[in-house]
Design an enzyme around this catalytic site. Structure first.
Site, PDB file in Angstrom:
ATOM      1  N   GLU A  69     138.850-105.063  64.455  1.00 21.38           N
ATOM      2  CA  GLU A  69     138.083-106.306  64.527  1.00 21.38           C
ATOM      3  C   GLU A  69     139.077-107.444  64.413  1.00 21.38           C
ATOM      4  O   GLU A  69     140.224-107.259  63.995  1.00 21.38           O
ATOM      5  CB  GLU A  69     137.072-106.389  63.377  1.00 21.38           C
ATOM      6  CG  GLU A  69     137.768-106.437  62.017  1.00 21.38           C
ATOM      7  CD  GLU A  69     136.855-106.637  60.821  1.00 21.38           C
ATOM      8  OE1 GLU A  69     135.642-106.426  60.939  1.00 21.38           O
ATOM      9  OE2 GLU A  69     137.385-107.003  59.749  1.00 21.38           O
ATOM     10  N   GLY A 127     133.696-109.262  53.344  1.00 19.61           N
ATOM     11  CA  GLY A 127     135.111-109.493  53.584  1.00 19.61           C
ATOM     12  C   GLY A 127     135.578-108.817  54.854  1.00 19.61           C
ATOM     13  O   GLY A 127     134.873-107.991  55.448  1.00 19.61           O
ATOM     14  N   CYS A 128     136.780-109.166  55.250  1.00 15.53           N
ATOM     15  CA  CYS A 128     137.289-108.688  56.534  1.00 15.53           C
ATOM     16  C   CYS A 128     137.516-107.181  56.535  1.00 15.53           C
ATOM     17  O   CYS A 128     137.025-106.474  57.418  1.00 15.53           O
ATOM     18  CB  CYS A 128     138.563-109.432  56.908  1.00 15.53           C
ATOM     19  SG  CYS A 128     139.799-109.472  55.599  1.00 15.53           S
ATOM     20  N   TYR A 129     138.263-106.677  55.549  1.00 12.31           N
ATOM     21  CA  TYR A 129     138.467-105.230  55.488  1.00 12.31           C
ATOM     22  C   TYR A 129     137.141-104.477  55.318  1.00 12.31           C
ATOM     23  O   TYR A 129     136.904-103.478  55.993  1.00 12.31           O
ATOM     24  CB  TYR A 129     139.394-104.867  54.332  1.00 12.31           C
ATOM     25  CG  TYR A 129     140.842-105.221  54.484  1.00 12.31           C
ATOM     26  CD1 TYR A 129     141.628-104.685  55.498  1.00 12.31           C
ATOM     27  CD2 TYR A 129     141.466-106.068  53.580  1.00 12.31           C
ATOM     28  CE1 TYR A 129     142.983-104.983  55.607  1.00 12.31           C
ATOM     29  CE2 TYR A 129     142.829-106.372  53.668  1.00 12.31           C
ATOM     30  CZ  TYR A 129     143.578-105.824  54.681  1.00 12.31           C
ATOM     31  OH  TYR A 129     144.914-106.109  54.782  1.00 12.31           O
TER      32      TYR A 129
END
EC number: 1.2.1.38
Lengths: 334, 334, 334, 334
Positions: free
Chosen positions: D306, D153-155
């Site tokens: 990011e 996932g992104c986090y």
């Protein structure tokens, strides 16, 4: 009617102060001043801040000697640089004015602090002694008696309003330092040309990590070590602080809610969230500090928001003035 | 491999050029330079524009004499101020380089124009004669032969791409001047400290009404009078132009679509909208100019969008270079 | 004290109205209502709009029959959809209320208009006759007598305030239609879930080109053809309109300044710029319409700004109410 | 050339994947699909994401049975909801495809985790066993052998890249849980109509405090407890995480720099800051994770940024694909 002088009126905070004084039923603006060297001298406040056109169309007068401006003045707001406030406050006090200083010059009763964090030697330790720190919800009794009120900085106001009830009531395990993660709008940097604040350069990023002078201001007044990490956000106004703390064993959500209620239940400018969390937009342009929190096990997260120019500066200064002179605390603010 | 020099590489356009040249399979960066007086001299490009960290980590070299930098150089991009380009272009031409100038110094073949709109006396009327205006979709044949290409300004590129097919085909009633309402991102003002571009001061507003020098640039190249009203928008990049024109009697939507198709149907960097209208976000970071239009009676509204730093500057310069040297027109761009 | 009902109070305009009525010294909120079907029924207004927490904490009551809410009510603000206002206005009038309708249902005295542009058959042509168009600076005398005030739309308010003095005084050559290029904040689309208004989809772009129903509203009230091109802007609030007109032969800048001065010199909510141009940020959150202009030859560019939710909706409605009931025109607004 | 299928291609991540595959020299798009029920079925990808007009103009095909799409397909990217990926992954594996799943369906090798945090019963524990977690900088050897890669996932990507070198090298005192304060752009919520993501509602605020399912994903893969507080930011793309940790006694800045250097010195998509701190804008639109840090006493603050759609989704998926198939790790990405 209190005659009111706003010194350093050209900046964002000065404009907000002018707007508040202008709408206050018991105060009026005697003059707005800027440094005699300022390129804004002689201009209308509303030419710099056109939102005030038709509301406050007074000129920014160059001030080289305060005596030209103190005649009949009851109240002075100093929206000036730290060093300038340091020098002017005693002069205005000597002239019989009540002084509300929005700079850092009189916030911490420790002359060393200024050498270390502000880079100048403080010349008025007596005034450091007598100045009252204008965290309005906590200092009303002292503010009522004070002639020099040092209005807290923007970050420290939200941080202290969030943490003070917890610390004073012994709910936190302070061996683990509270982590204050704060994001401020760009207006916190003041009204000036600078590459780092230019539109294309701004984006969310930390700055002053471990070195920001609001860290010792917060720690000093709370009497507790904290970690403070400020960020620049991509918005003009507002501060959001997310504070992560460790609770003492057995502290419950109910206890936390109770200490907040006890501290702020009757305070008009602190809004407590029973559920949900504050969002930045709900305080922008408003004089409130909003506080919400969540608990899991021994971890507590408190979120506090405010408009950095208002509860973090001009609104709190006016709130202090209202307290000082016996007006309704929210006069001119809501 | 073409050895390529980027002069004035510290700004937003310079950074985009460096990125393009860096990824071009047939070009490489010989050096990046800034003025010898610049406070950026000696810094890495990627310290000013950290998005390029790990991509283009070259230093910005101070240039006082071009001869230190011309050895073996084939191509020069001038991302410099008008006056600087004015002076440097002939020097680089004399050194045998092909010059792509992104300033206004060689865009209009009329020395008077510079006196009137740019405030300096043009010293090189011969170069004004020989310079080719780099509106890439329209000047490919000339660009292929040119040694000095004057890349159009950001507003003029979108305006001319939108209007030129209509005017050249006689579809417009030009007795009513086309009204070009344009909004640009703040990067159009360059990378510098300035109060008017500071984050808290920027908001949608017109500027340079009736006085912007892109108005005569557009009018001159279109051979038609136009009204041009630029606005500053609250976004870092991109231009949107809404152009209102009067059609000649009887001109139909189909005719308009046809002339656009004829002009740009085979052009990779102009994207025509058959339905709907362009939105700014769809060109930001991309080398395209997007064009859409709507007709009602004799009224025509054309909307053109581009990234001011790309199709309005760096991408068009690279497109011209690709054309000049026989590479694929979109090389390094898509 | 006037008892005041706000119908359709859950939206952005409703929240602004509630805030104004709450601070008005001669009005108080009787109730806030939403449709009985609304998922917001029963919630606090301040739970939807937390900026109002501690200010207006009233519930949004479901209204299925107006009779439950009309008892003792003097004033009704309808912040409802066009069709809903169409149906409710006569009911509230019959109940003896003075009605301020912020929808389009009674703005144009031409039943055909509604069939064509709003998609419903108007059932109350008599009310179209008696309704007063609430362009406050121009209709004060009629507003004072009216029981149904149709508050103008957001775009039309700025457009008409800018153009009406010019047209009424014959300064424009209307054979060339004025070109109104307008950009509105996203709140103009209302408070609702929609992909096109989602944060990542919004960017500057035109919409409703040649088809927006504010075009005929403007044209009808000005008595002149105009070209109106609305755009969505990447900001929550505010409208900026750039209007390009052709002057009659010989009209001077001084004449234009004079007609504006005559029209608005004594009007507190229109601010005229003698030099410079309005910027969006200076009206956001404020009840003003700001107007500036520039002339070159026979071309005139007028720029008008307002907060679409305030002078373009809630503030103008309250301004009309102040006029209607003989209060100071800016009561509760400044 | 690897034939590549993108499933769930209509969203923001799908569009980024399509763009990457399109420019990849060794991959080509076989088809883009959406759910058969989707209102986007049959539309061009570039009509939903007009920035791709002229670049990827393929239709979004409705997929009800995967067998219509698997013929000759080598690679599948699943940009689908968790439950959909859960069901589709085994089908595509059975059809002989290598599957890169961007959902959470195969990220944690613990079926209970899905019951607790995702609300469904996982039916494929064998695949949880064999799936490789695609944290590219750390799992290259396993990725090379895998047929099912669960892209983080992104986090969690930023959090783990920041913390893993510190934890693996024993530099942290984990009795004090690292505090991860994270702010994400709105695109993290996906492309859909929702009131909470509408332009006027978005502002900086925390959400999912103590309850976000990325917390256990991070903790599980790091093998350490952490406190994770996500925030919504007022920007479309990007994530910034500020992570506050306690160091083991005596750990120095040099040691920290060394472990980061060891971990990422040769990794092209992690950029280490020797001085200064990452800012959000420098990773938006780019495939990097930027990491900076500061130390004071036993306190360490690490900042990682990011683009949530790129290194936090599509770019990392492509990076994994490059690793899996032996291409240059940054192919199509830089």
């Amino acid at each position: 009617m209190l005659n009111t002088l706003i010194v350093g009126a050209s900046g964002y905070t000065g404009a907000e102060l002018a707007s508040y004084v202008n709408r206050h039923p018991h105060m009026n603006i005697t003059a707005l001043t800027v440094s005699a060297q300022s390129s804004d001298a002689g201009k209308l406040l509303s030419s710099l801040h056109p939102q005030l056109k038709g509301i406050v169309d007074l000129p920014l007068q160059p001030m080289s000697d305060i005596s030209e401006f103190t005649q009949g003045v009851d109240v002075v707001f100093l929206a000036t640089a730290h060093e300038v406030s340091h020098d002017l406050a005693p002069q205005f006090l000597a002239a019989g004015c009540v002084v509300f200083d929005l700079s850092g010059a009189y916030r911490v009763n420790n002359a060393e602090f200024y050498t270390q964090y502000y880079g100048f030697t403080h010349q008025h330790p007596d005034l450091l002694d007598s100045a009252v720190y204008g965290l309005a919800e906590w200092q009303a009794d002292k503010i009522k008696q004070a002639d020099l009120i040092a209005v807290p900085g923007c970050y420290p106001t939200a941080a202290q309003l969030a943490l003070k009830p917890l610390i004073d009531n012994g709910l936190l395990d302070l061996t683990q330092w509270p982590v204050i993660n704060a994001t401020s709008g760009v207006s916190g940097a003041g009204r000036k040309a600078s590459l780092s604040n230019s539109f294309c350069e701004v984006s969310l990023q930390p700055y002053g990590v471990f070195t920001h002078r609001h860290q010792p201001e917060i720690a000093s007044h709370l009497g507790a070590d904290i970690i403070f990490t400020p960020h620049l956000g991509n918005f003009p106004r507002g501060i959001l602080e997310t504070i992560t703390c460790r609770l003492q064993d057995g502290v419950t959500q109910q206890q936390i809610a109770a200490v907040y209620q006890q501290a702020y239940g009757d305070k008009p400018l602190v809004r407590l969230y029973e559920k949900g969390m504050p969002a930045l937009k709900n305080v922008v342009g408003l004089p409130f500090c909003d506080i919400g929190f969540a608990v899991q096990g021994q971890h507590l997260i408190v979120v506090a928001t405010e408009d950095n120019l208002l509860k973090g500066a001009a609104a709190q200064a006016m709130q202090c003035a209202n307290i000082r002179f016996g007006f309704t605390e929210t006069q001119a603010l809501i």
